[in-house]
Design an enzyme around this catalytic site. Sequence first.
Site, PDB file in Angstrom:
ATOM      1  N   LYS A  85      -6.051  -5.390  -3.226  1.00  0.00           N
ATOM      2  CA  LYS A  85      -6.976  -5.636  -2.114  1.00  0.00           C
ATOM      3  C   LYS A  85      -8.164  -4.694  -2.296  1.00  0.00           C
ATOM      4  O   LYS A  85      -7.980  -3.486  -2.415  1.00  0.00           O
ATOM      5  CB  LYS A  85      -6.303  -5.363  -0.769  1.00  0.00           C
ATOM      6  CG  LYS A  85      -5.065  -6.201  -0.496  1.00  0.00           C
ATOM      7  CD  LYS A  85      -4.434  -5.796   0.839  1.00  0.00           C
ATOM      8  CE  LYS A  85      -3.917  -4.382   0.752  1.00  0.00           C
ATOM      9  NZ  LYS A  85      -3.991  -3.662   2.012  1.00  0.00           N
ATOM     10  N   ASP A 130       0.796  -1.237   0.000  1.00  0.00           N
ATOM     11  CA  ASP A 130       0.000   0.000   0.000  1.00  0.00           C
ATOM     12  C   ASP A 130       0.829   1.288   0.000  1.00  0.00           C
ATOM     13  O   ASP A 130       0.434   2.282   0.615  1.00  0.00           O
ATOM     14  CB  ASP A 130      -0.947   0.022   1.202  1.00  0.00           C
ATOM     15  CG  ASP A 130      -1.959  -1.102   1.178  1.00  0.00           C
ATOM     16  OD1 ASP A 130      -1.970  -1.869   0.204  1.00  0.00           O
ATOM     17  OD2 ASP A 130      -2.723  -1.226   2.151  1.00  0.00           O
ATOM     18  N   CYS A 178      -2.330  -2.670   7.640  1.00  0.00           N
ATOM     19  CA  CYS A 178      -2.194  -3.646   6.555  1.00  0.00           C
ATOM     20  C   CYS A 178      -0.911  -4.465   6.635  1.00  0.00           C
ATOM     21  O   CYS A 178      -0.910  -5.641   6.278  1.00  0.00           O
ATOM     22  CB  CYS A 178      -2.297  -2.941   5.209  1.00  0.00           C
ATOM     23  SG  CYS A 178      -3.937  -2.193   4.952  1.00  0.00           S
TER      24      CYS A 178
END
Length: 218
Positions: free
Chosen positions: A109, A14, A143
Site C-alpha cells: 500500500k 502492516d 488499516c
Amino acid sequence: MNAPPGRTALVVVDLQNDFCAGPVAAARYPGDPTRLATVAANTARAVEAARAHGTEVVFVRFLGDPAHQGASWRHRDAVLGKRPKCLDGSWGAEFHAVTPRADEPVFTKYACFDAFLAEGFEQHLVDGGIRHLALTGVFADVCVDSTARTAFQKGYHVTVLADCTAALHLPDEAVLAFMRRVYGARVTTRDELAVWTSLPEAPGLLPETSTPRQQERA
C-alpha cells in the site's frame, strides 16, 4: 484457472517495525508498549499455525514516503506535524516478528490504509477462490478496519483475531464491537484455529458457491 471458492486467507496487515517496535512506534502508541510486542508475537504464532494447517497467508505492507502521498495526506501531516513512516528501504518498513516465505504473496500500500488499494490484492483473492479474510496486524482502528470495511462491502466474510491486533486511537474493545455490529465480523483469538480457518455460518442461509466478483458478474 480460478481455484474453487470458499477458501480462507490469513491476512497480516502492516506488521512493520515503525508500527510495532523502536522509537517511532513507542512515540505513537498511547498504551502499554508491551501490548504491541504481544500482538506481534501472537500474529507470528497465527502465521505458523496457518502454515501448518494449510491456510494461505497473505502479507500487506505500508510505504509512507512523501512521494507516495496524496495532497490530502501531505496536508494532514503538515497540519498535525506528522512525519512519514515506513520509508521504502528503511528498517522501519521491514516486517516485524514475521518473514514472508518465498511462496507467500506480499502486497504494498502506497500511503493508504486499505489493503484493497494495494495493486493485485483483490485479484489474488478472486483468483484463489478466497471468500473469508482472517485479519491480523495493526492498527485495528486504521488499516485493519479499512480493509475489513471494504471486504465486507465486497462480499467477503471477515474474522478479526483480537489478540493479534491493537487499536491506535480508540479502545480496542470499542473498535472490535464496531466491526462486529457494522461488518458482522466474527471476533476470535489465534488459539481458535478451527474457528478462524473456516467460513462463518448463519442459520437459514444457503451455502455460497461463487466468489464475490463472480456474483457481481452473474
